[in-house]
Design an enzyme around this catalytic site. Structure first.
Site, PDB file in Angstrom:
ATOM      1  CD  GLU A   1      -3.058   1.047   2.100  1.00  0.00           C
ATOM      2  OE1 GLU A   1      -3.908   0.426   2.460  1.00  0.00           O
ATOM      3  OE2 GLU A   1      -3.026   1.448   2.906  1.00  0.00           O
TER       4      GLU A   1
ATOM      5  CB  THR B   1      -4.663   5.407   0.896  1.00  0.00           C
ATOM      6  OG1 THR B   1      -3.618   7.049   0.951  1.00  0.00           O
ATOM      7  CG2 THR B   1      -4.026   4.001   1.430  1.00  0.00           C
TER       8      THR B   1
ATOM      9  CB  ALA C   1     -18.428   1.290   2.587  1.00  0.00           C
TER      10      ALA C   1
ATOM     11  CD  GLN D   1      -7.288  -1.036  10.214  1.00  0.00           C
ATOM     12  OE1 GLN D   1      -6.619  -0.753   9.664  1.00  0.00           O
ATOM     13  NE2 GLN D   1      -8.396   0.134  10.372  1.00  0.00           N
TER      14      GLN D   1
END
Ligand code: FAD
Length: 287
Positions: A17, A48, A124, A175
């Site tokens: 990421e 992100t 979401a 997460q």
């Protein structure tokens, strides 16, 4: 390439990421860092998205640049602070740029965006529905092995997660977590609740002891005693902390592969050296 096809290949893989710059001054630095990480041949790279949409343009540019270097990009997209029209415009731009994968997120509620009446989106799952209705993106969603911090119970969080998956998530990314047993128990509960999409395990190599205490307080992630001892011992020695953090993450990753979790995503935070060391530590395993 669609991430679901990478997952379906069934091979152990590693992805990284990066986060985009907040201002144009740091764009070149982030672009360079992401290109360096791309040389490690990850299965994909995620980029992100700023909670307030401030970095949306850079998310697209970095993701587009990675695709041009031959790396599959996953563009994050949050909705809580955007109108339907803004989201529509961003989706069109992603499509036009050849991006095939989107991580659909609500985004965090901040003091600036607490006026719920003004929101076009509350969760979401609404974004996932919108994307799947009109586009052919492979869509991921976020999930929380220790429960989302806003949700009172884990079982309620899983019920809400099910709604998001039924809206069309092709996969879920977790997460960060520091105890693999938490993930294994979570996956068991997901399957028990009829959530059967693939799970990508998100691993954070901790290289800064002080920062991790703050991050855990925000995310609700629990530091196991074994890891707390490492942070207590080495947080005042940055190089030792980095080495210990990479070793701990490596151990977690090998255990995940050994237990059938084939896709591991590293929260590499634009740090090429950390990404490389992890990749090198498992080079034979992912060959
Ligand atoms: P949701 O799935 O909407 O869940 C949020 C909360 O609402 C949960 O407590 C859930 O139980 C509850 N809920 C969900 N749906 C419903 C419903 N229909 N009715 C009632 N309650 C419901 N943030 C960024 O700003 N940019 C990023 O790039 C980014 N990337 C991330 C990547 C990953 C892998 C993860 C795990 C998180 C990321 N985040 C990012 C943080 C994320 O935006 C926050 O955790 C946010 O608070 C929740 O987003 P979500 O998409 O999980 O929300």
């Amino acid at each position: 390439m669609k991430i679901i096809d990478i997952i379906k290949s069934g091979k152990p893989s590693l992805s990284f990421e990066v986060f985009p710059p907040k201002t144009s001054d740091s764009f070149d630095g982030v672009k360079k860092a992401s290109e360096e990480i791309a040389t490690l041949s990850p299965s994909f790279m995620s980029v992100t998205y700023g909670a307030g949409g401030g970095t949306s343009e850079y998310t697209l540019k970095i993701a587009q640049n990675l695709q041009s270097k031959g790396v599959t990009a996953l563009a994050h997209l949050t909705c809580v602070n955007s109108t339907k029209e803004e989201v529509e415009m961003r989706l069109k731009m992603l499509k036009k740029s050849g991006i095939e994968n989107v991580l659909a997120l609500r985004g965090d509620i901040t003091p600036e965006n607490q006026n719920r009446e003004k929101w076009d989106y509350h969760y979401a799952n609404e974004l996932v529905t919108q994307i799947k209705k009109e586009y052919d993106f492979c869509v991921g969603g976020a999930c929380y092995p220790e429960g989302h911090p806003e949700c009172e119970t884990q079982s309620l969080d899983i019920k809400n997660l099910k709604r998001k998956v039924e809206a069309g998530c092709d996969f879920l990314t977790t997460q960060m977590f520091f105890d693999n047993n938490i993930l294994y128990n979570f996956i068991y509960k997901l399957r028990e609740n009829g959530i059967n999409v693939p799970i990508i395990a998100g691993i954070m190599p901790v290289t800064n002891g002080k920062q991790i205490k703050r991050t855990c307080a925000l995310s609700g992630s629990v530091l196991p005693q074994r890891f707390k001892a490492i942070v207590d011992k080495y947080s005042d020695n940055p190089e030792a902390m980095k080495q210990a953090g990479i070793a701990y993450a490596t151990e977690q990753i090998i255990d995940l592969y050994a237990n059938g979790i084939n896709v591991v995503h590293i929260y590499s935070m634009n740090k090429f050296d950390v990404a490389k060391k992890i990749r090198d530590n498992i080079s034979e395993i992912i060959k």
